[in-house]
Design a protein around this motif. Structure first.
Motif, mmCIF file in Angstrom:
data_model
loop_
_atom_site.group_PDB
_atom_site.id
_atom_site.type_symbol
_atom_site.label_atom_id
_atom_site.label_comp_id
_atom_site.label_asym_id
_atom_site.label_seq_id
_atom_site.Cartn_x
_atom_site.Cartn_y
_atom_site.Cartn_z
ATOM 1 N N GLY A 158 -60.222 49.126 -20.683
ATOM 2 C CA GLY A 158 -59.069 48.262 -20.541
ATOM 3 C C GLY A 158 -58.656 47.284 -21.282
ATOM 4 N N LYS A 159 -58.560 47.530 -22.411
ATOM 5 C CA LYS A 159 -57.768 46.766 -24.163
ATOM 6 C C LYS A 159 -57.053 47.977 -24.592
ATOM 7 C CE LYS A 159 -63.266 45.434 -25.673
ATOM 8 N NZ LYS A 159 -63.320 45.520 -26.513
ATOM 9 N N LEU A 160 -55.985 46.942 -24.661
ATOM 10 C CA LEU A 160 -54.680 47.408 -25.367
ATOM 11 C C LEU A 160 -55.515 48.024 -26.692
ATOM 12 C CD1 LEU A 160 -51.877 47.094 -25.318
ATOM 13 C CD2 LEU A 160 -51.749 44.400 -26.030
ATOM 14 N N ALA A 161 -54.593 49.208 -26.138
ATOM 15 C CA ALA A 161 -54.967 50.047 -27.756
ATOM 16 C C ALA A 161 -53.451 49.705 -28.353
ATOM 17 C CB ALA A 161 -55.401 51.379 -27.020
ATOM 18 N N ARG A 162 -52.322 50.615 -27.886
ATOM 19 C CA ARG A 162 -50.904 50.361 -29.111
ATOM 20 C C ARG A 162 -49.906 49.385 -27.864
ATOM 21 N NH1 ARG A 162 -49.560 54.783 -31.415
ATOM 22 N NH2 ARG A 162 -47.499 53.161 -31.367
ATOM 23 N N GLU A 163 -48.597 49.163 -28.794
ATOM 24 C CA GLU A 163 -47.561 48.096 -27.816
ATOM 25 C C GLU A 163 -46.133 48.485 -28.650
ATOM 26 O OE1 GLU A 163 -47.677 44.050 -30.204
ATOM 27 O OE2 GLU A 163 -47.902 44.310 -27.773
ATOM 28 N N TRP A 164 -45.259 49.322 -27.677
ATOM 29 C CA TRP A 164 -44.122 49.122 -27.779
ATOM 30 C C TRP A 164 -43.035 47.998 -27.828
ATOM 31 C CZ3 TRP A 164 -47.749 52.843 -26.438
ATOM 32 C CH2 TRP A 164 -48.142 53.792 -27.291
ATOM 33 N N ARG A 165 -42.466 47.476 -28.734
ATOM 34 C CA ARG A 165 -41.746 46.276 -28.162
ATOM 35 C C ARG A 165 -39.626 46.545 -28.152
ATOM 36 N NH1 ARG A 165 -44.065 41.864 -25.286
ATOM 37 N NH2 ARG A 165 -46.180 42.565 -26.148
ATOM 38 N N GLY A 166 -38.647 46.208 -28.094
ATOM 39 C CA GLY A 166 -37.806 47.032 -27.993
ATOM 40 C C GLY A 166 -37.165 48.641 -28.234
ATOM 41 N N VAL A 167 -38.054 48.567 -27.016
ATOM 42 C CA VAL A 167 -38.183 50.441 -27.152
ATOM 43 C C VAL A 167 -36.324 50.820 -27.567
ATOM 44 C CG1 VAL A 167 -38.865 51.995 -26.048
ATOM 45 C CG2 VAL A 167 -40.070 50.861 -25.770
ATOM 46 N N LYS A 168 -36.566 51.243 -27.857
ATOM 47 C CA LYS A 168 -35.053 52.727 -27.396
ATOM 48 C C LYS A 168 -35.962 54.048 -26.948
ATOM 49 C CE LYS A 168 -32.427 50.613 -30.282
ATOM 50 N NZ LYS A 168 -32.627 49.136 -29.513
ATOM 51 N N VAL A 169 -35.028 54.251 -25.776
ATOM 52 C CA VAL A 169 -35.570 55.730 -24.769
ATOM 53 C C VAL A 169 -35.891 56.791 -25.244
ATOM 54 C CG1 VAL A 169 -34.797 57.141 -22.389
ATOM 55 C CG2 VAL A 169 -34.407 53.874 -22.755
ATOM 56 N N LYS A 170 -34.545 57.385 -25.889
ATOM 57 C CA LYS A 170 -34.606 58.585 -26.750
ATOM 58 C C LYS A 170 -36.313 58.840 -27.521
ATOM 59 C CE LYS A 170 -32.154 62.071 -29.463
ATOM 60 N NZ LYS A 170 -32.720 62.650 -29.790
ATOM 61 N N ASP A 171 -37.376 59.846 -27.163
ATOM 62 C CA ASP A 171 -38.302 60.032 -27.784
ATOM 63 C C ASP A 171 -39.183 59.374 -26.969
ATOM 64 O OD1 ASP A 171 -36.732 62.732 -28.640
ATOM 65 O OD2 ASP A 171 -35.995 61.483 -30.559
#
Length: 162
Positions: A129-142
């Motif tokens: 239940g711990k945050l391992a990774r984050e992606w912000r301002g994501v571009k959809v491709k790939d």
């Protein structure tokens, strides 16, 4: 307050497709991908959801649940899920409580006007239940493939969660 890498995700309850309430606690022992998208049934959100849908078997193998979240009402989420044959649940976050927990409501500009909206973002939560990774301002491709690779690495121990 928003969560940061290595922190436990506070348990929350949210309305989801399939006439259910989802809590974070119910997923202990499994990894969770929570991806936030601006609006159901729009082109970018449809593509992103389809990319996660098409990789679901691989996410399952990596012991990872997929959840999509937007501010759309439950009926719009149900329609979106059905029309796109999504094989994972969508959360209706009309009150923005889940969005605020992950700090994805941002000032955006469209046609020269500013408004508050969801910044396309994805979060990978480990089996504890711990945050391992984050992606912000994501571009959809790939993007879904990149998240899958991180989930696989976390599951097999080659991606450290903080």
């Amino acid at each position: 307050m928003s969560v940061s890498i290595g922190q436990s995700i506070p348990d929350f309850t949210a309305q989801a497709t399939g006439d259910q309430e989802i809590t974070m606690a119910q997923f202990r022992g499994r990894q969770v991908v929570i991806y936030f998208y601006p609006k159901a049934s729009t082109p970018g959100c449809t593509t992103e959801g389809g990319d996660f849908r098409d990789r679901k078997a691989d996410f399952d193998t990596a012991n990872t649940v997929i959840l999509g979240v937007s501010r759309d009402g439950i009926r719009a989420q149900e329609n979106f899920k059905t029309k796109q044959a999504f094989n994972f649940d969508l959360i209706s976050d009309k009150d923005e409580s889940v969005c605020r927990l992950f700090d994805v409501i941002k000032l955006k500009k469209m046609y020269g006007k500013e408004h508050l909206g969801i910044e396309r973002s994805t979060f990978l939560i480990d089996s504890e239940g711990k945050l391992a990774r984050e992606w912000r301002g994501v571009k959809v491709k790939d993007h879904a493939q990149e998240v899958l690779e991180a989930a696989q690495a976390l599951n097999d121990g080659s991606l450290d969660s903080a």
